[in-house]
Design a protein around this motif. Structure first.
Motif, PDB file in Angstrom:
ATOM      1  N   THR A  18     -10.523  -3.034  -2.709  1.00 26.09           N
ATOM      2  CA  THR A  18     -10.328  -4.489  -2.701  1.00 26.09           C
ATOM      3  C   THR A  18      -8.894  -4.865  -2.332  1.00 26.09           C
ATOM      4  N   ASN A  19      -8.732  -6.133  -1.979  1.00 26.68           N
ATOM      5  CA  ASN A  19      -7.392  -6.658  -1.729  1.00 26.68           C
ATOM      6  C   ASN A  19      -6.537  -6.518  -2.987  1.00 26.68           C
ATOM      7  N   ARG A  20      -7.146  -6.749  -4.146  1.00 22.86           N
ATOM      8  CA  ARG A  20      -6.408  -6.634  -5.410  1.00 22.86           C
ATOM      9  C   ARG A  20      -5.885  -5.212  -5.604  1.00 22.86           C
ATOM     10  N   ALA A  66      -2.996  -4.746  -3.301  1.00 17.17           N
ATOM     11  CA  ALA A  66      -1.885  -5.570  -3.780  1.00 17.17           C
ATOM     12  C   ALA A  66      -1.165  -4.879  -4.932  1.00 17.17           C
ATOM     13  N   ASP A  67      -1.933  -4.332  -5.857  1.00 14.36           N
ATOM     14  CA  ASP A  67      -1.335  -3.620  -6.989  1.00 14.36           C
ATOM     15  C   ASP A  67      -0.534  -2.404  -6.522  1.00 14.36           C
ATOM     16  N   THR A 114       1.203  -9.789  -3.851  1.00 16.82           N
ATOM     17  CA  THR A 114       0.085 -10.579  -4.352  1.00 16.82           C
ATOM     18  C   THR A 114      -1.159 -10.378  -3.500  1.00 16.82           C
ATOM     19  N   GLU A 115      -2.300 -10.735  -4.073  1.00 13.12           N
ATOM     20  CA  GLU A 115      -3.550 -10.687  -3.301  1.00 13.12           C
ATOM     21  C   GLU A 115      -3.493 -11.629  -2.113  1.00 13.12           C
ATOM     22  N   ILE A 171      -1.967  -9.830   0.771  1.00 14.05           N
ATOM     23  CA  ILE A 171      -2.938  -8.923   1.404  1.00 14.05           C
ATOM     24  C   ILE A 171      -3.926  -9.718   2.240  1.00 14.05           C
ATOM     25  N   SER A 172      -4.392 -10.825   1.710  1.00 15.22           N
ATOM     26  CA  SER A 172      -5.318 -11.684   2.455  1.00 15.22           C
ATOM     27  C   SER A 172      -4.691 -12.148   3.766  1.00 15.22           C
TER      28      SER A 172
END
Length: 72
Positions: A20-22, A25-26, A31-32, A35-36
């Motif tokens: 995932t983007n999350r 990002a982590d 931040t997400e 990434i978005s």
């Protein structure tokens, strides 16, 4: 004239690996939303961010930054 469309490599890698983007990002410390923006081509990551992603994904940097064509 045929227009070549190149998919966003970050988006493709995340999808191929069911990530995932999350998650990214982590790992990247961003931040997400960042990434978005990267996966929708609104903003390009810096070269140092591309290098960090290549290490996270365990791929060659050129495979992350060079465009490629998907099979039709």
């Amino acid at each position: 004239m045929e227009v070549k469309v190149y998919p966003n490599r970050i988006r493709v890698i995340l999808a191929e690996r069911s990530l995932t983007n999350r998650w990214l990002a982590d790992k990247m410390g961003v931040t997400e939303i960042t990434i978005s923006r990267w996966t929708t081509n609104k903003v390009q990551p810096s070269m140092s961010q591309f290098i960090k992603m290549s290490q996270i994904f365990n791929i060659d940097l050129k495979d992350l930054v060079e465009p490629y064509e998907m099979d039709s």
